[in-house]
Design an enzyme around this catalytic site. Structure first.
Site, short mmCIF file in Angstrom:
data_model
loop_
_atom_site.label_atom_id
_atom_site.label_comp_id
_atom_site.label_asym_id
_atom_site.label_seq_id
_atom_site.Cartn_x
_atom_site.Cartn_y
_atom_site.Cartn_z
N SER A 121 -0.57 3.09 -21.51
CA SER A 121 -0.94 4.50 -22.14
C SER A 121 -1.86 4.29 -23.45
O SER A 121 -1.34 3.52 -24.30
CB SER A 121 0.44 5.06 -22.16
OG SER A 121 0.16 6.16 -23.33
N GLY A 122 -2.77 5.22 -23.28
CA GLY A 122 -3.94 5.12 -24.62
C GLY A 122 -2.71 5.69 -25.74
O GLY A 122 -2.91 5.05 -26.95
N LEU A 123 -2.12 6.74 -25.36
CA LEU A 123 -1.23 7.43 -26.58
C LEU A 123 -0.24 6.48 -26.97
O LEU A 123 0.05 6.27 -28.32
CB LEU A 123 -0.50 8.70 -25.89
CG LEU A 123 0.50 9.34 -26.66
CD1 LEU A 123 -0.05 9.89 -27.84
CD2 LEU A 123 1.35 10.45 -25.93
N ASP A 136 -4.06 8.98 -30.99
CA ASP A 136 -4.63 8.75 -29.76
C ASP A 136 -6.00 9.34 -30.03
O ASP A 136 -6.25 10.20 -28.99
CB ASP A 136 -3.74 9.63 -28.88
CG ASP A 136 -4.12 9.19 -27.26
OD1 ASP A 136 -5.12 8.40 -27.12
OD2 ASP A 136 -3.67 9.92 -26.39
N ASP A 167 -5.08 2.88 -19.43
CA ASP A 167 -5.48 4.05 -19.61
C ASP A 167 -7.00 3.85 -20.70
O ASP A 167 -6.94 3.44 -21.68
CB ASP A 167 -4.74 5.02 -20.59
CG ASP A 167 -5.32 6.15 -21.19
OD1 ASP A 167 -6.42 6.48 -20.92
OD2 ASP A 167 -4.38 6.83 -21.78
N ASP A 201 -9.21 6.02 -21.49
CA ASP A 201 -9.98 6.83 -22.25
C ASP A 201 -11.05 7.54 -21.81
O ASP A 201 -11.22 7.55 -20.50
CB ASP A 201 -10.00 6.61 -23.96
CG ASP A 201 -8.70 6.45 -24.50
OD1 ASP A 201 -7.42 6.91 -23.97
OD2 ASP A 201 -8.52 6.04 -25.50
N GLU A 203 -11.60 9.19 -18.25
CA GLU A 203 -11.40 10.76 -18.36
C GLU A 203 -12.89 11.34 -18.72
O GLU A 203 -13.56 10.76 -19.33
CB GLU A 203 -10.39 11.21 -19.31
CG GLU A 203 -10.53 10.69 -20.84
CD GLU A 203 -9.24 10.87 -21.45
OE1 GLU A 203 -8.14 10.36 -20.92
OE2 GLU A 203 -9.33 11.65 -22.52
N LYS A 221 -12.38 10.45 -28.30
CA LYS A 221 -11.41 11.48 -27.44
C LYS A 221 -10.03 12.00 -28.43
O LYS A 221 -9.91 11.61 -29.48
CB LYS A 221 -10.83 10.88 -26.08
CG LYS A 221 -9.96 9.65 -26.06
CD LYS A 221 -8.59 9.82 -26.92
CE LYS A 221 -7.78 10.63 -25.86
NZ LYS A 221 -7.34 9.90 -24.76
N ASN A 264 -6.14 13.52 -27.59
CA ASN A 264 -5.21 13.69 -26.41
C ASN A 264 -5.27 14.95 -25.69
O ASN A 264 -5.35 15.96 -26.57
CB ASN A 264 -3.72 13.18 -27.24
CG ASN A 264 -2.73 13.27 -26.01
OD1 ASN A 264 -2.07 14.44 -25.80
ND2 ASN A 264 -2.58 12.13 -25.64
N SER A 265 -5.00 15.01 -24.61
CA SER A 265 -5.31 16.25 -23.57
C SER A 265 -4.10 17.50 -24.32
O SER A 265 -4.39 18.70 -23.94
CB SER A 265 -5.08 16.07 -22.21
OG SER A 265 -5.67 14.99 -21.78
N ARG A 306 -10.54 10.36 -14.18
CA ARG A 306 -9.65 11.69 -14.44
C ARG A 306 -10.32 12.94 -14.63
O ARG A 306 -11.07 12.92 -15.40
CB ARG A 306 -8.80 11.12 -15.60
CG ARG A 306 -7.93 12.03 -16.46
CD ARG A 306 -7.06 11.43 -17.42
NE ARG A 306 -6.77 12.03 -18.51
CZ ARG A 306 -5.63 11.89 -19.41
NH1 ARG A 306 -5.38 10.63 -19.46
NH2 ARG A 306 -5.51 12.54 -20.56
N HIS A 325 -5.39 15.96 -14.09
CA HIS A 325 -4.24 16.41 -15.32
C HIS A 325 -4.01 17.68 -15.18
O HIS A 325 -4.92 18.42 -15.19
CB HIS A 325 -4.84 15.79 -16.41
CG HIS A 325 -3.74 15.22 -17.35
ND1 HIS A 325 -2.40 15.27 -17.11
CD2 HIS A 325 -3.85 14.67 -18.46
CE1 HIS A 325 -1.79 14.87 -17.94
NE2 HIS A 325 -2.62 14.39 -19.15
C1 SPV Z 1 -1.51 8.59 -22.13
O1 SPV Z 1 -0.53 8.07 -21.71
O2 SPV Z 1 -2.19 8.29 -23.09
C2 SPV Z 1 -2.53 9.52 -21.16
C3 SPV Z 1 -1.48 10.58 -20.58
O3 SPV Z 1 -3.73 9.78 -21.28
S1 SPV Z 1 -1.78 11.92 -21.59
O4 SPV Z 1 -1.08 11.61 -22.81
O5 SPV Z 1 -0.73 12.89 -21.03
O6 SPV Z 1 -2.94 12.43 -21.56
MG MG Z 2 -4.41 8.66 -22.79
#
Ligand code: SPV
Ligand code: MG
Length: 556
Positions: free
Chosen positions: A56-58, A68, A95, A97, A124, A130, A132-133, A168, A199
């Site tokens: 996971s990027g986060l 993130d 991930d 990004d 994505e 980026k 975070n979503s 994504r 997502h």
């Molecule tokens: C991550 O885990 O970094 C993701 C998923 O990209 S989310 O945080 O839900 O965007």
């Molecule tokens: Mg991410």
């Protein structure tokens, strides 16, 4: 009801991590990947039984203490990924990004991921850097064609034919609606994406389930139920979802546990209340595979003295010394200001052996040297060396050096003994006849070996002990002896186990008490054990009588 695609690779073909991820995406059952953010958490995910890891990027950013927002550079992420891939056997879906830029950055990213053994990447349709979503509303999306170019460039650059690239779709998150999401998914699918991650940040799965229905199995579908976590997993299964990403729960679990642990230790200024609740240090050694390193060290490193224990047999009185041993066992007789045993222990210590056990019996209270473990053989008057060694059976684990308690030898003899390759190696003096022509009167353990000592410097063929004669009964007939056993033996861990087992057998058979060390060696030889000979030519002495004692006092 949509059904998951079934174009899975046959399981017998799953040799690479990329193939395993491909299989997870294409097989009929719903698959799961779990978040990890470093080598340790990756191992935890694997240990739990997951089919794959979501890098996971986060979570990776947060574990590095940054946001993130692409604050960690892509090569810094790559470094984490390399540790994670090295630490595990299951595939990693990264991930990626936005791909860290345009098509050109994606090309280089994919190439490097393939080189590091990463199974797949998810990119994505947003812009670098980026966000975070789950932060803010209406984040700008990439142009469909430009993003499709990133996908094509990524697929064209993969060095592993089975590498998976997931596209994504952020249209639902950014509020562009279902039609736009489907339009984008279709375009990315056409551009060559191996799967679509749709997502959503809604608290229910409604839009995800609608998308799945509309998508109708055109390609593997991947979801991240972080916000709609309350939806039963069966709903995803029934909707034909291929892969569920549990996206950040190891990082969040770690954060809670670390906070609570730090808070308590800070408050209590003590470790007592947390000790039972945190993983033990032993568990850490286990999960990082410390035992494998120990096995490799045994294979690749030459043993050093500190890998060996010393066991000294010093229970007997030494009756040939008469009144000299009335108050002291012979091992404690003074040799120029130091007891013989102290000199022997020092020689072993200087050879690197730190863990020394002394089996004592006669006048045991006088054996009081520092830094030795004493083991009592209280039946010393009616038993012998084998029984003394059996008293030390608890120490006969791992590599050992066994020594009579009344010998002294030059350090190089120990050094050569430790370097010998046999599981059991006995030191034999080839010049025994030269020992003052007193061999006939002395109690000498004469040895017969597979070939005599040659003195040839280049002669490195191993020599085996074939029989050894002592003062015990039932000794084998020795023809022309090859030398004298000096009372010094090396055992590898396997050799120590063999000796321990033989001592136990002798005890069961009721022959332990009467046996000396040569009798033990003869039994091992009779059983087919190979006992290596290390030939020496003098440079040692034993103290059997007053003559020996005088010689010892002259020699040191
Ligand atoms: C991550 O885990 O970094 C993701 C998923 O990209 S989310 O945080 O839900 O965007
Ligand atoms: Mg991410």
């Amino acid at each position: 009801m949509a059904t998951k695609l079934d174009g899975a690779v046959g399981s017998e073909a799953l040799r690479t991590k990329a193939q395993m991820l491909k299989h997870a995406l294409l097989k009929a059952d719903l698959a799961f990947v779990m978040e990890a953010h470093n080598g340790l958490s990756a191992k935890v995910v694997e240990e739990a039984g997951f089919e794959g890891i979501w890098a996971s990027g986060l979570a990776m950013s947060a574990a590095l203490g940054v946001r993130d927002n692409n604050e960690a550079s892509w090569t810094q992420v790559l470094e984490q990924l390399e540790f994670m891939a090295d630490a595990t056997q299951i595939p990693i879906l990264v991930d990626g990004d936005t791909g860290y830029g345009n098509f050109n950055n994606v090309r280089r990213l994919v190439k490097k991921l393939c080189q590091r053994g990463i199974a797949g990447v998810c990119i994505e349709d947003k812009l670098f850097p980026k966000t975070n979503s789950f932060i803010g509303e209406g984040q700008p999306l990439a142009d469909i064609d430009e993003f499709s170019g990133r996908i094509k460039a990524g697929k064209d650059s993969q060095e592993d034919a089975d590498f998976q690239l997931i596209a994504r779709v952020e249209a639902l998150i950014s509020g562009w609606g279902m039609d736009e999401a489907l339009r984008r998914a279709e375009a990315y699918h056409a551009a060559g994406a191996d799967g679509i991650l749709i997502h959503s940040k809604k608290a229910d799965a409604e839009e995800i389930l609608t998308f799945s229905r509309e998508w109708a199995g055109r390609g593997p579908l991947v979801i991240v139920p972080t916000m709609y976590y309350a939806t039963p997993t069966d709903a995803f299964r029934e909707a034909g979802v291929s892969l569920v990403i549990w996206a950040n729960h190891n990082l969040r679990a770690a954060l809670s546990a670390m906070r609570e642990t730090s808070r308590r230790i800070m408050e209590e200024q003590s470790l007592t209340s947390v000790e039972g609740e945190v993983a033990s240090v032993k568990e850490i050694f286990q999960i990082v595979g410390q035992s494998e390193l120990a096995a490799a060290e045994a294979r690749y490193l030459k043993p050093k003295g500190d890998d060996f224990k010393g066991i000294i047999l010093a229970a007997s009185r030494g009756s040939a010394l008469g009144p000299l041993t009335e108050r002291l066992p012979k091992c404690m007789l003074d040799i120029r200001g130091q007891p013989l045993l102290k000199r022997l222990v020092t020689t072993l210590n200087e050879g690197g052996l730190r863990d020394i056990s002394v089996v004592r019996g006669y006048r045991k209270e006088t054996i009081d040297l520092a830094n030795i473990r004493v083991i009592d053989n209280d039946a010393f008057a009616v038993n012998g060396e084998a029984a003394s060694l059996e008293c030390a059976a608890d120490q006969l684990h791992g590599a050992c050096v066994l020594s009579y308690g009344d010998i002294l030898f030059r350090p190089y003899i120990l050094e050569n003994l430790l370097a010998s390759s046999g599981d059991i190696t006995a030191v034999i003096d080839a010049r025994w006849r030269g020992a003052g022509q007193r061999a006939a009167e002395r109690s000498v353990d004469l040895a017969l070996c597979s070939r005599p000592f040659t003195g040839d410097y280049l002669d490195e063929e191993p020599v085996w002990l074939t029989a050894i004669q002592s003062n015990g009964e039932n000794d084998p007939e020795i023809g022309e002896p090859s030398g004298e056993f000096i009372g010094l033996i090396k055992l590898s861990a396997a050799g120590a186990k063999t000796v321990r087992q033989e001592l136990a057998t002798m005890k069961r058979e009721g022959v332990l008490d009467e046996a000396d060390l040569p009798a033990l060696l003869n039994r091992l030889i009779a059983r087919g054990e190979q006992i290596e000979t290390l030939y020496v030519t003098g440079h040692w002495l034993d103290v059997d009588d007053a003559f020996d004692l005088a010689k010892a006092r002259n020699l040191v």
